[in-house]
Design an enzyme around this catalytic site. Structure first.
Site, PDB file in Angstrom:
ATOM      1  N   LYS A   1       5.023   0.130  -1.265  1.00 21.14           N
ATOM      2  CA  LYS A   1       4.803  -0.639  -0.044  1.00 21.14           C
ATOM      3  C   LYS A   1       5.220  -2.106  -0.177  1.00 21.14           C
ATOM      4  O   LYS A   1       5.552  -2.741   0.828  1.00 21.14           O
ATOM      5  CB  LYS A   1       3.338  -0.535   0.391  1.00 21.14           C
ATOM      6  CG  LYS A   1       2.940   0.866   0.845  1.00 21.14           C
ATOM      7  CD  LYS A   1       1.518   0.907   1.381  1.00 21.14           C
ATOM      8  CE  LYS A   1       1.144   2.302   1.851  1.00 21.14           C
ATOM      9  NZ  LYS A   1      -0.215   2.355   2.449  1.00 21.14           N
TER      10      LYS A   1
ATOM     11  N   ASP B   1      -0.441   1.069   9.122  1.00 21.03           N
ATOM     12  CA  ASP B   1      -1.802   1.316   8.638  1.00 21.03           C
ATOM     13  C   ASP B   1      -2.809   0.449   9.391  1.00 21.03           C
ATOM     14  O   ASP B   1      -3.901   0.914   9.736  1.00 21.03           O
ATOM     15  CB  ASP B   1      -1.905   0.998   7.139  1.00 21.03           C
ATOM     16  CG  ASP B   1      -1.236   2.040   6.256  1.00 21.03           C
ATOM     17  OD1 ASP B   1      -1.170   3.207   6.683  1.00 21.03           O
ATOM     18  OD2 ASP B   1      -0.790   1.681   5.148  1.00 21.03           O
TER      19      ASP B   1
END
Length: 279
Positions: free
Chosen positions: A72, A109
């Protein structure tokens, strides 16, 4: 915008380890529901060292990528730009490849957490508690910055983690109080408790669940329910699961990669629940 949805297009989830990922199940269910018969969604075990080489091989047929740990942050230097949301936590879980070949990163997210809570009737809370201080905890803080009007208590195990969370709190403009993990039972009395720890880490807290718990957001989905979530439900508290989070962040990914909105949440949920039941 993504390339036209009528073309044969590819997408995939990258990470390591990745075999457990439910993302292929969710995205393929969305493609089927949307009638995107020529779209494919694959799964690749890719670590940080292999990521640049993978990007070099991406062709014009690619629509986007989903990214999980440990990629990420490693992906950011490989992109043409990232959204403000992704920049706020230095983490990208979504890459959209546009018609002109640009690769843009986003973080679904954070809005996924907010959407999962909203689906369970949680629009705003006065205070909240976060269990853990890992990578997911920073996204939880970013989500709480949008819905929590007061203090967020974060329960950590080490001074280093405490310093990290103070840094994120300052960056995200969240009123944070750092507390020791030894006092984590106190967290269970908050209006919203977000558990961001690995499997088993909160099991011992199950015995301390209050008689009238409020809302628990446990980011795990396999194994499910966790011991804490099971006790919470048994006492009548509301529980938001990791599957809820995975679904809502995947919905946003599907919409960004395909250009089709809204994504079929119900069909994706059904596919995810069936896949978990078969494990």
């Amino acid at each position: 915008m993504p390339a036209p949805a009528t073309d044969r297009r590819r997408a995939a989830v990258l990470g390591s380890p990745i075999a457990h990922s439910l993302s292929p199940v969710l995205h393929r269910a969305a493609y089927a529901e949307l009638g995107l018969a020529d779209w494919t969604y694959d799964c690749f075990d890719i670590d940080e060292a292999a990521l640049p080489g993978f990007f070099e091989e991406l062709g014009p047929e690619w629509a986007g990528l989903s990214l999980t740990m440990p990629l990420k942050r490693a992906v950011i230097p490989l992109l043409d730009g990232i959204s403000d949301t992704a920049a706020s936590v230095d983490a990208v879980n979504t890459v959209v490849v546009t018609e002109d070949g640009r690769r843009t990163g986003d973080n679904t997210d954070i809005p996924g957490m907010v959407a999962a809570l909203r689906e369970h009737g949680i629009e705003q809370v006065e205070t909240a508690a976060v269990l853990g201080a890992g990578a997911t905890a920073s996204s939880a803080l970013a989500a709480l910055a949008r819905i929590c009007t007061g203090e967020v208590a974060v329960y950590v195990r080490s001074a280093a983690r405490a310093a990290e969370m103070r840094g994120w709190a300052e960056r995200l403009d969240v009123d944070v109080r750092i507390a020791d993990w030894a006092d984590a039972e106190e967290a269970l009395h908050a209006p919203l408790v977000v558990a961001t720890t690995p499997a088993g880490a909160t099991d011992a807290l199950g015995a301390a669940v209050p008689e009238t718990p409020a809302t628990l957001f446990d980011v795990l989905y396999d194994p499910w329910p966790t011991a804490l979530a099971a006790r919470w439900s048994a006492y009548g508290g509301a529980v938001v699961s990791g599957l809820d989070l995975l679904l809502h962040q995947a919905v946003l990914q599907v919409e960004q990669m395909t250009g089709r909105a809204p994504a079929p949440l119900a069909a994706m949920r059904k596919a995810g629940e069936h896949a978990l039941a078969d494990r």
